[in-house]
Design a protein around this motif. Sequence first.
Motif, PDB file in Angstrom:
ATOM      1  N   ILE A  11       0.859  -1.183   0.000  1.00  0.00           N
ATOM      2  CA  ILE A  11       0.000   0.000   0.000  1.00  0.00           C
ATOM      3  C   ILE A  11       0.894   1.232   0.000  1.00  0.00           C
ATOM      4  N   GLU A  26       0.299   5.210   0.469  1.00  0.00           N
ATOM      5  CA  GLU A  26      -0.539   6.375   0.760  1.00  0.00           C
ATOM      6  C   GLU A  26       0.216   7.612   0.261  1.00  0.00           C
ATOM      7  N   HIS A  31      -3.349   9.462   7.028  1.00  0.00           N
ATOM      8  CA  HIS A  31      -3.334   8.656   8.241  1.00  0.00           C
ATOM      9  C   HIS A  31      -4.268   9.200   9.312  1.00  0.00           C
ATOM     10  N   ARG A  55      -5.334  -3.822   4.057  1.00  0.00           N
ATOM     11  CA  ARG A  55      -4.189  -4.489   4.705  1.00  0.00           C
ATOM     12  C   ARG A  55      -3.114  -4.796   3.664  1.00  0.00           C
ATOM     13  N   LYS A 113       3.501  -4.614   3.196  1.00  0.00           N
ATOM     14  CA  LYS A 113       4.368  -3.440   3.252  1.00  0.00           C
ATOM     15  C   LYS A 113       3.546  -2.183   3.016  1.00  0.00           C
ATOM     16  N   LYS A 114       3.875  -1.133   3.767  1.00  0.00           N
ATOM     17  CA  LYS A 114       3.182   0.135   3.603  1.00  0.00           C
ATOM     18  C   LYS A 114       4.187   1.268   3.430  1.00  0.00           C
ATOM     19  N   TYR A 145       6.194   3.413   8.781  1.00  0.00           N
ATOM     20  CA  TYR A 145       6.047   2.881   7.421  1.00  0.00           C
ATOM     21  C   TYR A 145       7.326   2.151   6.996  1.00  0.00           C
TER      22      TYR A 145
END
Length: 359
Positions: free
Chosen positions: A104, A106, A112, A120, A123-124, A164
Amino acid sequence: MKKKSILFVADRPDWAYHNLIRTWGEGLKDFDCYVSFEEDFNIRAKNFSWPEKLMTSLINLIKNGEKKFVIDNSSKFSFPEYKTPPVFEVISGKKVEKIQFDVIFECAFYFHFMSVLPFRADKKFVGIYTDSFPHEGPSFDEKTKTDLKKLSRKEFFEKYLKSYDGIIVGSSGLYNDYKALTDKITFANGIYLQDKFVENKNIREKEVMTIGWTGNPNRPMKGFREIIEPAIEEVKKTGRKINLKTQFSGSYESILSFYHDVDLIAIASKADTGPSLFAEASLSKVPAISTKIGFPKMIIEDGVNGIIVKRDIEEMKTAIIKLYDNRELLKSFSSRIKEDYLKILDNRFSIENLQQLFS
């Protein structure tokens, strides 16, 4: 071999982040790319009482629809919850049912605390796309009641970025700012339909000079009302003939040919990692007078392929007059700005960076 899946989170459809995602989606051939929009998941900040919580629960039971509003356990905010959260394939725009992804991203750090995302991933990653600090954009975290403007860069990093798996930034300046705090960082930006911009091949000796500007003119950070308009009015008072061509809204496709009759653009931003105005003009062979921010800071060699100025009406006026009176210099800027831009900011470099990071 099964492709990895990436969910990009933009703010809203057809705005800057969405166009970035379209650009990356076309280039990341080894991934299945999806997009969701943060505005669909915005929280509503409010201190909810017990009766309000009970009433909300009853309404949700009665309606039992596709979307309901849930009050957080903290009672400080509510948020929308979907039976099928809105997610779309980046290229086709087709809606899909999917909440689990490999990655993901963002696109903005403030998603956030402005929303509750139900997705879900293993890795973000998070993006930062404004050069100034504190960063431009929402600056109050309603979930924790934190004023981001009171945080140092290190405190901001620790609270909003460190968790992150990596940071993706939109300019070399941001890269240098955060490289000291983490090595989990890369650069990625881009311009949608990079190869479709119509070049101005007619910058020549003529009485009227056309200066172009696109974007939202009412954001003080951009400096259009505060710097650019007054500077152009001052130039006009000298008897020089200036045509200010603007586009404040409209389809993205209309931008592709906007610069075909523009001789010069003027930028007075103080926080952009772009602006896209600079990239679009460069791809159209139109040079810039600009403050030292974002893309111009990375590309412009002052006096060689453009002019760098302070964020000042008088400096902007002087630079415009210089190029009005010296069209050969303006033409020399035009002859190299596209090539100089592509040497550093060609979309393929950002796509390669993302490919490496997400792999």
